[in-house]
Enzyme design. Structure first.
Site, PDB file in Angstrom:
ATOM      1  N   LYS A  81       0.826  -1.213   0.000  1.00  0.00           N
ATOM      2  CA  LYS A  81       0.000   0.000   0.000  1.00  0.00           C
ATOM      3  C   LYS A  81       0.855   1.255   0.000  1.00  0.00           C
ATOM      4  CE  LYS A  81       0.983   1.238   4.430  1.00  0.00           C
ATOM      5  NZ  LYS A  81       1.795   2.416   4.745  1.00  0.00           N
ATOM      6  N   GLY A 129       7.755   1.094   4.306  1.00  0.00           N
ATOM      7  CA  GLY A 129       6.600   1.985   4.438  1.00  0.00           C
ATOM      8  C   GLY A 129       5.454   1.593   3.521  1.00  0.00           C
ATOM      9  N   MET A 130       5.527   0.372   2.956  1.00  0.00           N
ATOM     10  CA  MET A 130       4.452  -0.095   2.073  1.00  0.00           C
ATOM     11  C   MET A 130       3.702  -1.288   2.653  1.00  0.00           C
ATOM     12  SD  MET A 130       5.967   0.304  -1.762  1.00  0.00           S
ATOM     13  CE  MET A 130       4.379  -0.140  -2.488  1.00  0.00           C
ATOM     14  N   GLY A 149       4.600  -4.309   3.562  1.00  0.00           N
ATOM     15  CA  GLY A 149       4.864  -5.627   2.975  1.00  0.00           C
ATOM     16  C   GLY A 149       4.685  -6.744   3.991  1.00  0.00           C
ATOM     17  N   ASP A 193      -1.695  -2.055  10.030  1.00  0.00           N
ATOM     18  CA  ASP A 193      -1.966  -2.041   8.584  1.00  0.00           C
ATOM     19  C   ASP A 193      -2.471  -3.383   8.053  1.00  0.00           C
ATOM     20  OD1 ASP A 193      -0.938   0.533   8.531  1.00  0.00           O
ATOM     21  OD2 ASP A 193       1.065  -0.107   7.911  1.00  0.00           O
ATOM     22  N   SER A 249       2.783  -6.662   6.563  1.00  0.00           N
ATOM     23  CA  SER A 249       1.336  -6.744   6.827  1.00  0.00           C
ATOM     24  C   SER A 249       0.647  -7.513   5.703  1.00  0.00           C
ATOM     25  CB  SER A 249       0.732  -5.341   6.914  1.00  0.00           C
ATOM     26  OG  SER A 249       1.350  -4.625   7.955  1.00  0.00           O
TER      27      SER A 249
HETATM   28  O1  C5P Z   1       0.879  -1.616  14.352  1.00  0.00           O
HETATM   29  P1  C5P Z   1       2.303  -1.801  13.974  1.00  0.00           P
HETATM   30  O2  C5P Z   1       2.904  -3.037  14.585  1.00  0.00           O
HETATM   31  O3  C5P Z   1       2.548  -1.735  12.507  1.00  0.00           O
HETATM   32  O4  C5P Z   1       3.079  -0.572  14.582  1.00  0.00           O
HETATM   33  C1  C5P Z   1       4.471  -0.529  14.719  1.00  0.00           C
HETATM   34  C2  C5P Z   1       4.866   0.648  15.578  1.00  0.00           C
HETATM   35  O5  C5P Z   1       4.605   1.873  14.858  1.00  0.00           O
HETATM   36  C3  C5P Z   1       4.102   0.803  16.868  1.00  0.00           C
HETATM   37  O6  C5P Z   1       4.689   0.032  17.897  1.00  0.00           O
HETATM   38  C4  C5P Z   1       4.215   2.291  17.136  1.00  0.00           C
HETATM   39  O7  C5P Z   1       5.487   2.616  17.658  1.00  0.00           O
HETATM   40  C5  C5P Z   1       4.157   2.882  15.738  1.00  0.00           C
HETATM   41  N1  C5P Z   1       2.778   3.277  15.373  1.00  0.00           N
HETATM   42  C6  C5P Z   1       2.207   4.394  15.963  1.00  0.00           C
HETATM   43  N2  C5P Z   1       0.929   4.761  15.623  1.00  0.00           N
HETATM   44  C7  C5P Z   1       0.229   4.061  14.701  1.00  0.00           C
HETATM   45  C8  C5P Z   1       0.790   2.926  14.074  1.00  0.00           C
HETATM   46  C9  C5P Z   1       2.080   2.557  14.429  1.00  0.00           C
HETATM   47  O8  C5P Z   1       2.835   5.057  16.806  1.00  0.00           O
HETATM   48  N3  C5P Z   1      -0.995   4.465  14.377  1.00  0.00           N
END
Ligand code: C5P
Length: 305
Positions: free
Chosen positions: A13, A103-104, A106, A141, A108
């Site tokens: 994405k 940042g895409m 992958g 994501d 997820s």
């Molecule tokens: O949800 P995910 O595991 O992808 O998030 C990784 C890290 O990115 C989280 O631990 C947090 O530090 C940061 N994050 C955030 N706010 C979000 C999504 C991610 O601070 N909405």
């Protein structure tokens, strides 16, 4: 009869808009984002097995990826087994095309494809809504990678509503041989906001998406979309990797309508007018030694192939 193997795909994405609110007590940030799935897909094949294993191949270097129980695909498969009370395991193989730590989303996409693949392999029939709930426990994501298309993401990004889009958009994706850690980029944003005494009141407590951007998507208007592309994490990503600024400028002076850091970066997404403009921009980046490829959006979510 149980299937011997199942293959599923899920898309990477970009975020055409990513507004970030203040840091929450749980360590996440509230966001208002418009996700758009692009035509760059992960492919996950699962086979019946007593335990859980993961392996990776594909056009990008996957040799440093951990393949133990901490890998998101194993966590995804285990979560389905647990939710469905299924006893067996799965051998999971991922063909990786979406950049790692780019940042895409992958990783997820790998998780989302694994969810639908093992659900089909085991005949557990959890259904879209339960798979989506499980997806949200795996990462912010992951629900979008299941959903695909174009969606508004609220909360930490996991609360989705579909967004209407006309036509398709052309993008050039520029990847790098370095990654950026998502938590590091969010931390850099918080640091910047604190250092510049950016009052939390001025950082929208309930972040919102520009209505003009929604309208640009609805009317399939790339010129308007280029004007309203926005990513609150971009400045933080550029702070951590200043060379991204030069690449953004290069793209914008070589035919792109606009360029943006994708999610937490470092992948860059350049919106272009059509296939020809995409081809020219890919050639221009490639001539400077960068990795660039052309993709379109929106693309479908995770599905059995
Ligand atoms: O949800 P995910 O595991 O992808 O998030 C990784 C890290 O990115 C989280 O631990 C947090 O530090 C940061 N994050 C955030 N706010 C979000 C999504 C991610 O601070 N909405």
């Amino acid at each position: 009869m149980a299937k011997q193997s199942v293959t599923a795909t899920a898309p990477g994405k970009i975020n055409v808009c990513l507004r970030v609110g203040p840091l929450r007590d749980d360590g996440f940030h509230d966001v208002a984002t418009i996700y758009q799935a692009v035509s760059l897909h992960e492919e996950v094949t699962v086979l019946e097995s007593a335990g859980f294993t993961a392996s990776f191949s594909g056009p990008i270097d996957t040799s440093h990826l951990k393949v133990d129980g901490s890998n998101l695909v194993i966590r995804a498969a285990r979560a389905v087994a647990e939710a469905a009370g299924h006893d067996g395991g799965a051998e999971i193989h991922v063909v990786k095309r979406v950049p790692i730590a780019g940042g895409m989303a992958g990783g997820s996409a790998d998780a989302a494809a694994t969810l639908v693949a093992v659900d089909e392999l085991w005949g557990t029939k959890l259904g879209a809504s339960r798979l989506s709930d499980i997806a949200a426990t795996l990462g912010s994501d992951v629900p979008f990678a299941l959903h695909g298309g174009t969606a508004l993401g609220l909360g930490r990004g996991e609360l989705l509503s579909p967004v209407l889009v006309t036509g398709r958009f052309n993008w050039v994706i520029v990847t790098h041989d370095f990654g950026l850690s998502t938590p590091d980029v969010f931390r850099e944003l918080d640091r910047h906001r604190a250092a510049h005494s950016i009052d939390i009141e001025t950082v929208a407590v309930d972040p919102e998406v520009d209505p003009e951007l929604i309208q640009a998507l609805r009317s399939g208007d790339a010129t308007a979309l280029a004007e309203y592309l926005r990513n609150d994490l971009q400045a933080a990503a550029l702070q951590l990797k200043p060379q991204l600024g030069e690449a953004l400028e290069f793209g914008e002076t070589n035919g792109a309508r606009a360029g943006i850091v994708s999610g937490s970066g470092p992948t860059l997404a350049f919106l272009v007018d059509d296939d020809d403009a995409a081809e020219n921009l890919v050639a221009a980046f490639t001539a400077t030694g960068k990795s660039a490829q052309s993709v379109t959006s929106p693309a479908a979510g995770a599905r059995i192939r």
